[in-house]
Design an enzyme around this catalytic site. Structure first.
Site, mmCIF file in Angstrom:
data_model
loop_
_atom_site.group_PDB
_atom_site.id
_atom_site.type_symbol
_atom_site.label_atom_id
_atom_site.label_comp_id
_atom_site.label_asym_id
_atom_site.label_seq_id
_atom_site.Cartn_x
_atom_site.Cartn_y
_atom_site.Cartn_z
ATOM 1 N N ASP A 120 46.543 66.967 80.602
ATOM 2 C CA ASP A 120 45.714 67.757 81.494
ATOM 3 C C ASP A 120 44.417 68.027 80.711
ATOM 4 O O ASP A 120 44.387 67.891 79.485
ATOM 5 C CB ASP A 120 46.397 69.068 81.892
ATOM 6 C CG ASP A 120 45.738 69.667 83.130
ATOM 7 O OD1 ASP A 120 44.613 69.238 83.468
ATOM 8 O OD2 ASP A 120 46.321 70.565 83.751
ATOM 9 N N TRP A 121 43.380 68.373 81.415
ATOM 10 C CA TRP A 121 42.047 68.428 80.775
ATOM 11 C C TRP A 121 41.996 69.469 79.659
ATOM 12 O O TRP A 121 42.086 70.665 79.917
ATOM 13 C CB TRP A 121 40.988 68.661 81.853
ATOM 14 C CG TRP A 121 40.346 67.379 82.299
ATOM 15 C CD1 TRP A 121 39.000 67.123 82.342
ATOM 16 C CD2 TRP A 121 40.987 66.170 82.729
ATOM 17 N NE1 TRP A 121 38.789 65.826 82.756
ATOM 18 C CE2 TRP A 121 39.982 65.214 82.994
ATOM 19 C CE3 TRP A 121 42.311 65.764 82.858
ATOM 20 C CZ2 TRP A 121 40.253 63.916 83.412
ATOM 21 C CZ3 TRP A 121 42.591 64.463 83.282
ATOM 22 C CH2 TRP A 121 41.562 63.571 83.546
#
Ligand code: BGC
Length: 777
Positions: free
Chosen positions: A229-230
């Site tokens: 995930d970012w």
């Protein structure tokens, strides 16, 4: 390895460089080897391709795209082909914009209705989640691009999402939190998967050997790429060892260098990197679009499909004295800000810039109804206004029917923060109270991405929940109100009477360091049914303008068939649901479990035979000491129109084992789903270990994985940092900017390691380390 020869020609630095992004949305190209760069972009219910400045919180505008209903909405359609088609359309838009990986669907389980991102997830039930998410993946990937199911796994809350340790027992993990992902991997073969920010049982999901190596790759046979995930990378080497081939967004080469150093120092075997590079190259060559035709999108056609998806997903909750559908010529007062300013999607990384947007009021004006007038009724975000209240009340007196558009406003549901309660804003509740006193025919149209407490449910005549119905929701609701479309949506989650009825209400969102899933298997209907707790609206519930009859059930082996007849006067679709119930089970188990369903369209008087096929796995529970196993004995096969409205019942004998684990005799509270106050000892027994400390150690020095939140317990500098951010959070809330306030709050829960990543390297790791040293002094 497929790309062995190419990999041999690459330097160590080149190989490591592929393991993280080029920028916010693209992977790195290596020209001298002809390795292409691909683009990854949000998000689940439409394309969020940012042309200009990039961010992962929906702050900067993206290119116009079709905004479809969110997953929580689509799930109410229980329509697999509809969800496939939506996926196909979004994939088409992505491809036309040269996006190779679409970051969705989101399929975390709705453990608790307060989760701020529930609007992006399908259901509280893993079977329904898995069935629908698989269709969306297939639809997206039919365009030759990759879907990216997320967030693997147990991303059950937004509060402290980057550091929280989700403590969950292995059986609940498998049966509740992983079943949807398992279905998706096995049935629709996604090319990528996004790991979640949180920890699961002590290890970050992105470096969790059990989740990645044992389960995802070995057991389920996933052969794609895991994307963080970012900003979700913690320890790059541990991540790589757990199959995290791609870290996003760019780290300006910082973590690539960590990989090179680890190999040079003998801390990481180069073969692990080679394998990861091979997997990444397989993805790049499969989904690259730089050498392909993009395809054209007919946005008008997609808008019409968005309207259709919204129609199919609306749930009629109440229709007393058949107040709906409204007859032509009925004099209606349209009340509520949502009629003109619809709430049709949630905030955060899934925020779409809609190609076009309809609103209910415009549609109503063009309809056969007589509009007595419009009144805003209340201010958005809870602002007080007695003038608006009075105007609306006086308008209501002049109409035959009041159409009241209310719901959760933008501040209530967003990525990064959980909801504070399940209530509508106080000013909206006051409006309802005032209107019911002056008009007996009130039809409430609700907007919002999940369950809401509805204390006025018994005092209004009609109620439709539109959820977050995308850019076409305005047209869709008018069709439903007027009977041009017969509602067929069914709730994909339970509506409790009060939040305190929710099984995890006492544990959610957890402590400072951990969130203990003490309710175990008993989430949503699994709890309400087993513990016999009344609900406002049960799972699977939804009304229609027609009636259906169920008859002639036959069970042949594991195949169940029955007849479904439309006994009313208008055509309509029914979602027939099949639940199983183990008779006299010796183990902890939910009373009913959804195992199959079908949505069937019938003309008036028409009968169709419905056939649903079960598998052995449908009867199984997960035994961590062995594998999936079936408890021998009798099972009830229950077919109905919701979990509470069972119309057909038969029994079936299954051969299996006499269970030796999860015996009711050994877990007195779990045995009867008395899960709201599980003692630590019983939870530790089911988890199989001592519980880790639930709170932060305030005396310990802060490290890169600690959050700015924790700085409040340190010296004046830490306190200053914490209180200044909190000051801005409250300030923005106070001046009516709740969305900005949410984003500020997001910073509070950010680990220090993220500062250099999110500042794009402007604040270097060294400076963050220096800041930490000062705070720790
Ligand atoms: C979200 C993801 C999203 C990513 C990129 C993260 O904050 O959790 O769901 O895909 O940002 O925008």
């Amino acid at each position: 390895m497929k790309y062995k020869d190419l990999i041999k020609q690459m330097t160590l630095e080149e190989k490591a460089s592929l393991m993280s992004g080029q920028n916010f949305w693209n992977t790195k190209a290596i020209e001298r080897h002809g390795i292409p760069s691909i683009m990854l972009t949000d998000g689940p219910h439409g394309l969020r391709k940012q042309g200009g400045k990039a961010d992962h919180l929906g702050l900067n505008k993206s290119l116009p795209a079709t905004c479809y209903p969110t997953a929580a909405t689509l799930a109410n359609s229980w329509d697999k082909s509809l969800v496939y088609n939506v996926g196909q359309d979004i994939g088409k838009e992505a491809r036309s914009e040269k996006v190779s990986v679409l970051l969705g669907p989101g399929l975390n389980i709705k453990r608790n209705p307060l989760c701020g991102r529930n609007f992006e997830y399908f259901s509280e039930d893993p079977y329904l989640t898995g069935e629908l998410a698989s269709e969306m993946v297939k639809g997206i990937q039919s365009n030759g691009i990759s879907a990216c199911p997320k967030h693997y796994a147990v991303n059950s809350q937004e509060h402290m999402r980057m550091t929280i340790d989700e403590i969950v027992d292995e059986r609940s993990l498998r049966e509740i939190y992983l079943t949807g992902f398992e279905k998706v991997v096995k049935e629709s073969k996604p090319y990528t998967m996004m790991s979640s920010y949180n920890k699961v049982n002590g290890e970050f999901a992105n470096e969790n050997q059990h989740l990645a190596n044992d389960i995802l790759y070995s057991e389920w046979g996933f052969d794609g790429v895991v994307v963080t995930d970012w900003g979700g990378n913690n320890d790059r080497i541990a991540g790589l060892k757990a199959h995290n081939q791609l870290e996003m967004p760019s780290t300006n080469g910082i973590t690539d260098k960590e990989i090179v150093d680890a190999i040079n120092k003998g801390k990481l075997d180069e073969s692990i990197l080679d394998k990861a590079v091979d997997q990444l190259l397989s993805l790049l060559y499969k989904v690259r679009l730089d050498d392909k035709e993009s395809g054209q999108v007919d946005y008008e056609d997609h808008h019409n499909k968005a309207v259709e998806a919204a129609r199919q997903s609306m749930v009629m909750l109440k229709n007393e004295k058949n107040i709906l559908p409204l007859k032509a010529g009925t004099k209606v007062a349209v009340i509520g800000d949502f009629a003109k300013n619809p709430r049709y999607q949630g905030a955060g990384s899934s925020l779409i810039n809609p190609y076009k947007l309809s609103n209910p009021f415009d549609g109503l004006q063009k309809s056969s109804l007589k509009i007595a007038g419009y009144a805003q009724g209340f201010k958005r975000m809870g602002g007080k206004s007695s003038t608006l209240l009075e105007e609306a009340t006086s308008l209501a007196k002049s109409a035959e029917v009041v159409l009241l558009f209310i719901g959760l406003d933008e501040s209530k549901e967003a990525e990064g923060v959980d909801r504070e309660d399940l209530k509508l804003a106080q000013n909206q509740l006051e409006l309802v109270e005032s209107l019911v006193k002056v008009n007996e025919n009130i039809v409430v149209v609700l907007s919002g991405g999940g369950a809401i407490e509805l204390p006025f449910a018994d005092r209004v005549q009609g109620m439709i929940h539109t959820y977050l119905s995308g850019q076409g929701g305005g047209e869709a609701i008018v069709d439903v109100l007027l009977g041009k479309y017969n509602p067929s949506g069914k709730l994909s989650e339970t509506f409790p009477i009060h939040y305190t009825d929710v099984p995890s209400s006492a544990y959610y969102p957890g402590h400072q360091a951990t969130s203990e899933h003490k309710e175990g298997l008993f989430i949503g209907y699994r709890y309400f049914e087993t513990a016999n707790v009344p609900v406002r609206y049960p799972f699977g519930y939804g009304l229609s303008y027609t009636t259906f009859d169920y008859s002639d059930m036959v069970i042949d082996g594991l195949t169940v068939s029955f007849n479904l007849t439309n006994t009313g006067e208008v055509a309509g679709a029914e979602v027939a649901q099949l639940y199983i119930e183990k008779v006299d089970s010796k183990i902890i188990r939910s009373k009913k479990e959804l195992k199959a369903f079908d949505k069937v369209y019938l003309e008036p008087g028409e009968t169709k035979q419905v056939t649903l096929t079960l598998t052995k796995r449908d009867f199984s529970y997960y035994n961590p000491e062995k594998d999936w196993e079936v408890e021998s004995g009798t099972y009830k096969i229950l077919v109905g129109s919701s979990i509470q409205e069972i119309h057909l019942e038969e029994t079936l004998e299954m051969e299996g084992v006499a269970p030796t684990v999860f015996l009711k005799t050994e877990f007195p509270n779990y045995a009867v789903a008395n899960v709201k106050q599980i003692p630590n000892s019983e939870f530790e027994k089911i988890v199989g270990r001592k519980l880790p400390p639930k709170n932060w150690d305030r005396h310990k020095d802060l490290g890169m994985n600690d959050t700015i939140n924790q700085a409040q317990y340190k010296n004046w500098l830490g306190k200053l940092l914490y209180h200044s951010i909190m000051f801005f959070h409250f300030f923005f809330k106070k001046i009516g900017k709740p969305l900005t306030a949410n984003n500020v709050y997001f910073v509070i829960n950010m680990p220090f390691r993220q500062i250099d990543r999110f500042s794009g390297g402007k604040v270097s790791k060294k400076n963050v380390e220096r800041l930490l040293r000062w705070i720790n002094r």
